[in-house]
Design a protein around this motif. Sequence first.
Motif, PDB file in Angstrom:
ATOM      1  N   HIS A 143     -10.847  -2.158  51.141  1.00 23.81           N
ATOM      2  CA  HIS A 143      -9.736  -2.302  50.201  1.00 23.81           C
ATOM      3  C   HIS A 143     -10.237  -2.572  48.782  1.00 23.81           C
ATOM      4  CE1 HIS A 143      -6.335  -4.329  48.218  1.00 23.81           C
ATOM      5  NE2 HIS A 143      -5.550  -3.708  49.078  1.00 23.81           N
ATOM      6  N   ASN A 144     -11.170  -3.516  48.655  1.00 20.98           N
ATOM      7  CA  ASN A 144     -11.641  -3.917  47.326  1.00 20.98           C
ATOM      8  C   ASN A 144     -12.699  -2.980  46.750  1.00 20.98           C
ATOM      9  OD1 ASN A 144      -9.960  -6.135  47.487  1.00 20.98           O
ATOM     10  ND2 ASN A 144     -11.581  -7.521  48.132  1.00 20.98           N
ATOM     11  N   GLU A 145     -13.648  -2.553  47.582  1.00 17.80           N
ATOM     12  CA  GLU A 145     -14.809  -1.830  47.070  1.00 17.80           C
ATOM     13  C   GLU A 145     -14.681  -0.307  47.120  1.00 17.80           C
ATOM     14  OE1 GLU A 145     -17.093  -3.558  45.506  1.00 17.80           O
ATOM     15  OE2 GLU A 145     -16.033  -5.393  46.085  1.00 17.80           O
ATOM     16  N   VAL A 146     -13.754   0.186  47.909  1.00 21.53           N
ATOM     17  CA  VAL A 146     -13.554   1.645  47.962  1.00 21.53           C
ATOM     18  C   VAL A 146     -12.254   1.994  47.249  1.00 21.53           C
ATOM     19  CG1 VAL A 146     -13.302   3.676  49.445  1.00 21.53           C
ATOM     20  CG2 VAL A 146     -14.906   1.864  50.073  1.00 21.53           C
ATOM     21  N   LEU A 147     -11.123   1.625  47.833  1.00 18.73           N
ATOM     22  CA  LEU A 147      -9.843   1.955  47.203  1.00 18.73           C
ATOM     23  C   LEU A 147      -9.693   1.289  45.845  1.00 18.73           C
ATOM     24  CD1 LEU A 147      -7.187   1.833  50.066  1.00 18.73           C
ATOM     25  CD2 LEU A 147      -8.156   3.827  48.937  1.00 18.73           C
ATOM     26  N   GLY A 148     -10.066   0.025  45.773  1.00 15.97           N
ATOM     27  CA  GLY A 148      -9.864  -0.734  44.536  1.00 15.97           C
ATOM     28  C   GLY A 148     -10.697  -0.283  43.353  1.00 15.97           C
ATOM     29  N   THR A 149     -11.708   0.531  43.600  1.00 13.94           N
ATOM     30  CA  THR A 149     -12.559   0.990  42.493  1.00 13.94           C
ATOM     31  C   THR A 149     -12.209   2.389  42.016  1.00 13.94           C
ATOM     32  OG1 THR A 149     -14.228   1.885  43.998  1.00 13.94           O
ATOM     33  CG2 THR A 149     -14.483  -0.424  43.316  1.00 13.94           C
ATOM     34  N   LEU A 150     -11.277   3.056  42.680  1.00 13.86           N
ATOM     35  CA  LEU A 150     -10.926   4.416  42.276  1.00 13.86           C
ATOM     36  C   LEU A 150      -9.995   4.394  41.074  1.00 13.86           C
ATOM     37  CD1 LEU A 150     -10.331   6.012  45.791  1.00 13.86           C
ATOM     38  CD2 LEU A 150     -12.330   6.269  44.304  1.00 13.86           C
ATOM     39  N   PRO A 151     -10.333   5.110  40.014  1.00 17.34           N
ATOM     40  CA  PRO A 151      -9.517   5.065  38.800  1.00 17.34           C
ATOM     41  C   PRO A 151      -8.124   5.661  38.963  1.00 17.34           C
ATOM     42  CG  PRO A 151     -11.251   6.712  38.580  1.00 17.34           C
ATOM     43  CD  PRO A 151     -11.511   5.969  39.861  1.00 17.34           C
ATOM     44  N   GLN A 152      -7.918   6.507  39.969  1.00 16.12           N
ATOM     45  CA  GLN A 152      -6.602   7.128  40.171  1.00 16.12           C
ATOM     46  C   GLN A 152      -5.611   6.212  40.873  1.00 16.12           C
ATOM     47  OE1 GLN A 152      -9.369   8.053  41.752  1.00 16.12           O
ATOM     48  NE2 GLN A 152      -9.999  10.038  40.976  1.00 16.12           N
ATOM     49  N   VAL A 153      -6.097   5.159  41.519  1.00 17.11           N
ATOM     50  CA  VAL A 153      -5.241   4.333  42.373  1.00 17.11           C
ATOM     51  C   VAL A 153      -4.431   3.350  41.538  1.00 17.11           C
ATOM     52  CG1 VAL A 153      -5.222   2.588  44.198  1.00 17.11           C
ATOM     53  CG2 VAL A 153      -6.696   4.602  44.394  1.00 17.11           C
ATOM     54  N   ASN A 154      -3.119   3.389  41.748  1.00 13.41           N
ATOM     55  CA  ASN A 154      -2.202   2.498  41.060  1.00 13.41           C
ATOM     56  C   ASN A 154      -1.684   1.397  41.982  1.00 13.41           C
ATOM     57  OD1 ASN A 154      -0.449   1.723  38.827  1.00 13.41           O
ATOM     58  ND2 ASN A 154       1.210   2.494  40.109  1.00 13.41           N
ATOM     59  N   SER A 155      -1.428   1.751  43.246  1.00 16.10           N
ATOM     60  CA  SER A 155      -0.889   0.758  44.181  1.00 16.10           C
ATOM     61  C   SER A 155      -1.445   0.986  45.575  1.00 16.10           C
ATOM     62  CB  SER A 155       0.643   0.835  44.223  1.00 16.10           C
ATOM     63  OG  SER A 155       1.069   2.071  44.771  1.00 16.10           O
ATOM     64  N   ILE A 156      -1.617  -0.126  46.294  1.00 20.22           N
ATOM     65  CA  ILE A 156      -2.098  -0.100  47.674  1.00 20.22           C
ATOM     66  C   ILE A 156      -1.218  -1.043  48.483  1.00 20.22           C
ATOM     67  CG2 ILE A 156      -4.031  -0.584  49.220  1.00 20.22           C
ATOM     68  CD1 ILE A 156      -5.876  -0.392  46.715  1.00 20.22           C
ATOM     69  N   THR A 157      -0.664  -0.532  49.572  1.00 17.77           N
ATOM     70  CA  THR A 157       0.099  -1.373  50.483  1.00 17.77           C
ATOM     71  C   THR A 157      -0.464  -1.177  51.876  1.00 17.77           C
ATOM     72  OG1 THR A 157       2.084  -1.110  49.115  1.00 17.77           O
ATOM     73  CG2 THR A 157       2.387  -1.960  51.354  1.00 17.77           C
TER      74      THR A 157
ATOM     75  N   LEU B 268      -0.744   6.845  43.209  1.00 14.98           N
ATOM     76  CA  LEU B 268      -1.671   7.200  42.139  1.00 14.98           C
ATOM     77  C   LEU B 268      -1.041   6.926  40.772  1.00 14.98           C
ATOM     78  CD1 LEU B 268      -3.093  10.623  43.425  1.00 14.98           C
ATOM     79  CD2 LEU B 268      -3.885   8.297  43.925  1.00 14.98           C
ATOM     80  N   ASN B 269      -1.894   6.653  39.784  1.00 14.66           N
ATOM     81  CA  ASN B 269      -1.373   6.429  38.434  1.00 14.66           C
ATOM     82  C   ASN B 269      -1.349   7.711  37.613  1.00 14.66           C
ATOM     83  OD1 ASN B 269      -4.063   6.749  37.837  1.00 14.66           O
ATOM     84  ND2 ASN B 269      -4.430   4.588  37.435  1.00 14.66           N
ATOM     85  N   LEU B 270      -2.043   8.728  38.080  1.00 14.85           N
ATOM     86  CA  LEU B 270      -2.021  10.040  37.435  1.00 14.85           C
ATOM     87  C   LEU B 270      -1.503  11.054  38.446  1.00 14.85           C
ATOM     88  CD1 LEU B 270      -5.560   9.951  35.778  1.00 14.85           C
ATOM     89  CD2 LEU B 270      -3.359   9.630  34.629  1.00 14.85           C
ATOM     90  N   HIS B 271      -0.576  11.874  38.020  1.00 17.73           N
ATOM     91  CA  HIS B 271       0.038  12.833  38.940  1.00 17.73           C
ATOM     92  C   HIS B 271      -0.418  14.248  38.595  1.00 17.73           C
ATOM     93  CE1 HIS B 271       2.405   9.583  40.562  1.00 17.73           C
ATOM     94  NE2 HIS B 271       2.656   9.226  39.325  1.00 17.73           N
ATOM     95  N   THR B 272      -1.734  14.402  38.543  1.00 19.31           N
ATOM     96  CA  THR B 272      -2.304  15.708  38.236  1.00 19.31           C
ATOM     97  C   THR B 272      -3.047  16.219  39.450  1.00 19.31           C
ATOM     98  OG1 THR B 272      -4.396  14.776  37.450  1.00 19.31           O
ATOM     99  CG2 THR B 272      -2.627  15.033  35.818  1.00 19.31           C
ATOM    100  N   LYS B 273      -3.277  17.537  39.460  1.00 21.25           N
ATOM    101  CA  LYS B 273      -4.035  18.132  40.560  1.00 21.25           C
ATOM    102  C   LYS B 273      -5.440  17.550  40.627  1.00 21.25           C
ATOM    103  CE  LYS B 273      -2.334  22.529  41.702  1.00 21.25           C
ATOM    104  NZ  LYS B 273      -2.343  23.952  41.697  1.00 21.25           N
TER     105      LYS B 273
END
Length: 150
Positions: free
Chosen positions: A123-137, A74-79
């Motif tokens: 990957h593209n339409e679900v995970l890739g559209t979430l604003p909190q996601v910074n990296s996906i492996t 995640l790019n934000l480390h908040t609750k």
Amino acid sequence: MSDLDEIDRKILRALLADGRQSNLALADRVGLSPSACLRRVAALEKRGVITGYRAVLDPVKTGIGFLAYVTVGLNLHTKEAQRAFERAMEAAPEVRECHNITGVVEYLLRVEVADLPSYKHFHNEVLGTLPQVNSITSYVVMGSPKDERA
């Protein structure tokens, strides 16, 4: 499982191997009378040691030909960022497991879909559209020589 005795452990192992066996077969397997075995199983259920029973499905026969484990940073480390991500994963039918983990990423997902194009869409339409996601492996499963999930 420290407060479980050896008979409880035998019952649990036997149920993990075959959760649909009859009480009579289970009692025979663990060396108890059927009534004592039934009382033990009921007590394990009441205490929350046994939380449920489920069917194990053949993924190929149910249209699941592609399995991947996916780490997500995640790019934000908040609750609130974590809650929002977890809500999105709860709503995604492709995600069969979501674990908050320690390390360089925050989440480990088990993703089951029909095929590679379906995974690409997730990957593209679900995970890739979430604003909190910074990296996906993604780690694609080629085989599972041992899988004890039930």
